[in-house]
Write a protein that holds these residues in place. Structure first.
Motif, PDB file in Angstrom:
ATOM      1  N   UNK A 124     -21.843  23.546 -18.370  1.00 38.39           N
ATOM      2  CA  UNK A 124     -22.425  22.219 -18.181  1.00 38.39           C
ATOM      3  C   UNK A 124     -21.732  21.491 -17.036  1.00 38.39           C
ATOM      4  N   UNK A 125     -20.407  21.621 -16.969  1.00 37.84           N
ATOM      5  CA  UNK A 125     -19.675  20.995 -15.872  1.00 37.84           C
ATOM      6  C   UNK A 125     -20.080  21.552 -14.527  1.00 37.84           C
ATOM      7  N   UNK A 126     -20.246  22.863 -14.450  1.00 37.27           N
ATOM      8  CA  UNK A 126     -20.666  23.492 -13.192  1.00 37.27           C
ATOM      9  C   UNK A 126     -22.041  22.996 -12.754  1.00 37.27           C
ATOM     10  N   UNK A 127     -22.944  22.863 -13.711  1.00 33.83           N
ATOM     11  CA  UNK A 127     -24.308  22.459 -13.397  1.00 33.83           C
ATOM     12  C   UNK A 127     -24.379  21.015 -12.885  1.00 33.83           C
ATOM     13  N   UNK A 128     -23.429  20.185 -13.280  1.00 33.72           N
ATOM     14  CA  UNK A 128     -23.448  18.785 -12.869  1.00 33.72           C
ATOM     15  C   UNK A 128     -22.477  18.477 -11.731  1.00 33.72           C
ATOM     16  N   UNK A 129     -21.649  19.445 -11.354  1.00 33.63           N
ATOM     17  CA  UNK A 129     -20.663  19.219 -10.293  1.00 33.63           C
ATOM     18  C   UNK A 129     -21.349  19.095  -8.931  1.00 33.63           C
ATOM     19  N   UNK A 130     -20.871  18.183  -8.104  1.00 40.64           N
ATOM     20  CA  UNK A 130     -21.436  17.959  -6.772  1.00 40.64           C
ATOM     21  C   UNK A 130     -20.518  18.432  -5.663  1.00 40.64           C
ATOM     22  N   UNK A 131     -19.328  18.896  -6.002  1.00 39.79           N
ATOM     23  CA  UNK A 131     -18.360  19.263  -4.992  1.00 39.79           C
ATOM     24  C   UNK A 131     -18.599  20.612  -4.352  1.00 39.79           C
ATOM     25  N   UNK A 132     -18.060  20.792  -3.156  1.00 31.56           N
ATOM     26  CA  UNK A 132     -18.105  22.087  -2.485  1.00 31.56           C
ATOM     27  C   UNK A 132     -17.099  23.046  -3.118  1.00 31.56           C
ATOM     28  N   UNK A 133     -16.059  22.477  -3.706  1.00 31.75           N
ATOM     29  CA  UNK A 133     -15.041  23.249  -4.410  1.00 31.75           C
ATOM     30  C   UNK A 133     -14.962  22.731  -5.837  1.00 31.75           C
ATOM     31  N   UNK A 134     -14.900  23.654  -6.786  1.00 29.87           N
ATOM     32  CA  UNK A 134     -14.796  23.284  -8.199  1.00 29.87           C
ATOM     33  C   UNK A 134     -13.479  23.811  -8.757  1.00 29.87           C
ATOM     34  N   UNK A 135     -12.708  22.904  -9.333  1.00 29.60           N
ATOM     35  CA  UNK A 135     -11.458  23.253 -10.000  1.00 29.60           C
ATOM     36  C   UNK A 135     -11.690  23.207 -11.512  1.00 29.60           C
ATOM     37  N   UNK A 136     -11.256  24.216 -12.220  1.00 27.16           N
ATOM     38  CA  UNK A 136     -11.328  24.183 -13.682  1.00 27.16           C
ATOM     39  C   UNK A 136      -9.920  24.164 -14.250  1.00 27.16           C
ATOM     40  N   UNK A 137      -9.753  23.437 -15.346  1.00 26.99           N
ATOM     41  CA  UNK A 137      -8.454  23.398 -16.013  1.00 26.99           C
ATOM     42  C   UNK A 137      -8.645  22.950 -17.461  1.00 26.99           C
ATOM     43  N   UNK A 138      -7.641  23.221 -18.296  1.00 24.79           N
ATOM     44  CA  UNK A 138      -7.677  22.815 -19.687  1.00 24.79           C
ATOM     45  C   UNK A 138      -7.272  21.349 -19.819  1.00 24.79           C
ATOM     46  N   UNK A 139      -7.640  20.759 -20.961  1.00 22.24           N
ATOM     47  CA  UNK A 139      -7.315  19.356 -21.209  1.00 22.24           C
ATOM     48  C   UNK A 139      -6.053  19.191 -22.033  1.00 22.24           C
ATOM     49  N   UNK A 140      -5.365  20.276 -22.336  1.00 22.58           N
ATOM     50  CA  UNK A 140      -4.230  20.220 -23.262  1.00 22.58           C
ATOM     51  C   UNK A 140      -2.887  19.990 -22.588  1.00 22.58           C
ATOM     52  N   UNK A 141      -2.886  19.725 -21.279  1.00 17.85           N
ATOM     53  CA  UNK A 141      -1.676  19.455 -20.487  1.00 17.85           C
ATOM     54  C   UNK A 141      -0.820  20.692 -20.257  1.00 17.85           C
ATOM     55  N   UNK A 142      -1.284  21.859 -20.660  1.00 18.26           N
ATOM     56  CA  UNK A 142      -0.499  23.066 -20.383  1.00 18.26           C
ATOM     57  C   UNK A 142      -0.699  23.517 -18.942  1.00 18.26           C
ATOM     58  N   UNK A 143      -1.874  23.262 -18.372  1.00 14.81           N
ATOM     59  CA  UNK A 143      -2.065  23.431 -16.930  1.00 14.81           C
ATOM     60  C   UNK A 143      -1.514  22.204 -16.222  1.00 14.81           C
ATOM     61  N   UNK A 144      -0.950  22.400 -15.045  1.00 17.77           N
ATOM     62  CA  UNK A 144      -0.323  21.298 -14.312  1.00 17.77           C
ATOM     63  C   UNK A 144      -1.204  20.877 -13.136  1.00 17.77           C
ATOM     64  N   UNK A 145      -1.681  19.625 -13.107  1.00 16.83           N
ATOM     65  CA  UNK A 145      -2.499  19.152 -11.981  1.00 16.83           C
ATOM     66  C   UNK A 145      -1.811  19.286 -10.630  1.00 16.83           C
ATOM     67  N   UNK A 146      -0.484  19.308 -10.614  1.00 13.58           N
ATOM     68  CA  UNK A 146       0.227  19.425  -9.345  1.00 13.58           C
ATOM     69  C   UNK A 146       0.040  20.787  -8.685  1.00 13.58           C
ATOM     70  N   UNK A 147      -0.522  21.744  -9.410  1.00 11.32           N
ATOM     71  CA  UNK A 147      -0.814  23.055  -8.825  1.00 11.32           C
ATOM     72  C   UNK A 147      -2.153  23.077  -8.086  1.00 11.32           C
ATOM     73  N   UNK A 148      -2.953  22.024  -8.249  1.00 13.53           N
ATOM     74  CA  UNK A 148      -4.270  21.990  -7.599  1.00 13.53           C
ATOM     75  C   UNK A 148      -4.163  22.112  -6.074  1.00 13.53           C
ATOM     76  N   UNK A 149      -3.262  21.390  -5.398  1.00 10.16           N
ATOM     77  CA  UNK A 149      -3.141  21.567  -3.942  1.00 10.16           C
ATOM     78  C   UNK A 149      -2.805  23.003  -3.543  1.00 10.16           C
ATOM     79  N   UNK A 150      -2.035  23.712  -4.373  1.00  9.70           N
ATOM     80  CA  UNK A 150      -1.707  25.104  -4.071  1.00  9.70           C
ATOM     81  C   UNK A 150      -2.960  25.983  -4.122  1.00  9.70           C
ATOM     82  N   UNK A 151      -3.814  25.721  -5.105  1.00  6.10           N
ATOM     83  CA  UNK A 151      -5.070  26.472  -5.212  1.00  6.10           C
ATOM     84  C   UNK A 151      -5.960  26.207  -4.002  1.00  6.10           C
ATOM     85  N   UNK A 152      -6.049  24.941  -3.608  1.00  4.29           N
ATOM     86  CA  UNK A 152      -6.906  24.575  -2.477  1.00  4.29           C
ATOM     87  C   UNK A 152      -6.386  25.172  -1.175  1.00  4.29           C
ATOM     88  N   UNK A 153      -5.072  25.180  -1.012  1.00  5.92           N
ATOM     89  CA  UNK A 153      -4.470  25.754   0.197  1.00  5.92           C
ATOM     90  C   UNK A 153      -4.780  27.240   0.291  1.00  5.92           C
TER      91      UNK A 153
END
Length: 309
Positions: free
Chosen positions: A74-103
């Motif tokens: 459902x998130x993919x179908x409604x996303x408008x971005x050229x790049x889509x990041x997926x992550x869990x909501x339980x805080x075990x994934x770290x948002x600070x790693x997002x720039x590393x993925x994009x790089x």
């Protein structure tokens, strides 16, 4: 534009902390899409309050719990971005790693997958089954990753818009995108212990993972030619049955021995019937594939409410 898709199920305490961390990392043109997968602990009320204050936060609420795959779809179908990041909501994934993925994505990759090398989960119930599953999935699909189960990934959106996800197929997205010729990379990401709530996964999902592996193998290799699978196996059964029957006819006609009480007679008949059924199944599967490509309207979820979408 960057879209961050986050499935959430009973994560009321974690959502405000995660939102705050995301806004510190993200800048420019972005959107955060939370998909409330039928939570019963007040998660939607927390998300609704955040979305009313921040128009870059989008919220999708399911009528009931459909599972992580449906939430991500459902998130993919409604996303408008050229790049889509997926992550869990339980805080075990770290948002600070997002720039590393994009790089890493900017190096020419279509999908960058996170690897929780120092995973903060119990060994016997989570880490050991995961290691075994990752090895099997890599061998079967030919897409070698250390951590298929890590939700933290970055995708070019065109990869995801054409996919249809059902069941528990979200963990196999790298293997599924292989059909589209995706260039895939993997980087080490951080993993934190869960602070609030409890895990929605356990060792009981192992059987489902094994069955899904077989399905992914079929989808990747034979979705456009199911007759090759069913027809080949059916041909083997049919050939064995006919050879056994020919041998029995030789014994009956030339050696003049009785064959009525021989188990081989029953086995040959069963083998012939199995062969005919499998070949027939292959033909039916070929017809279903053609129907599948002509009708792609249904979605495996029902949305109750949308905010800012």
């Amino acid at each position: 534009m960057i879209s961050v898709v986050i499935p959430a199920y009973n994560e009321r305490e974690n959502i405000p902390i995660l939102y705050e961390k995301l806004t510190k990392v993200l800048d420019g043109d972005y959107e955060i899409i939370f998909v409330d997968d039928g939570s019963k602990d007040g998660t939607f009320e927390v998300l609704k309050d955040i979305a009313q204050k921040d128009k870059q936060v989008k919220v999708i609420r399911f009528k009931r719990n459909y599972g992580q795959t449906a939430a991500m779809y459902a998130g993919f179908q409604h996303a408008r971005g050229d790049v889509i990041i997926t992550m869990d909501a339980d805080l075990q994934n770290d948002p600070e790693d997002i720039p590393l993925l994009l790089k890493k994505l900017e190096e020419g990759y279509d999908l960058v997958s996170g690897w929780r090398k120092d995973r903060k989960d119990p060994f016997l119930s989570r880490k050991l089954p995961s290691v075994i599953a990752n090895w099997i999935i890599s061998k079967v699909t030919g897409v070698y990753l250390h951590d298929y189960g890590c939700t933290l990934k970055a995708y070019r959106s065109e990869l995801l818009k054409e996919l249809e996800l059902y069941g528990d197929m979200h963990r196999f997205l790298p293997a599924l995108t292989k059909r589209q010729g995706a260039k895939i990379a993997e980087i080490v990401v951080r993993h934190h212990p869960r602070l609030y709530g409890r895990s929605k996964y356990g060792i009981g999902r192992t059987v489902r993972v094994i069955l899904d592996i077989l399905l992914v193998k079929f989808l990747n290799e034979y979705i456009n030619k199911p007759m090759y699978v069913f027809g080949f196996v059916g041909f083997v059964f049919l050939s064995v049955g006919l050879l056994a029957l020919a041998y029995l006819l030789f014994v009956k006609l030339f050696l003049e021995e009785s064959i009525g009480g021989r188990p081989l007679l029953i086995l040959s008949a069963l083998s012939i019937l199995a062969g005919i059924q499998l070949i027939s199944t292959g033909i039916i599967a070929e017809l279903l594939v053609r129907i599948y490509y002509r009708s792609k309207e249904d979605k495996p979820y029902i949305i109750d409410q949308k905010i800012n979408l």
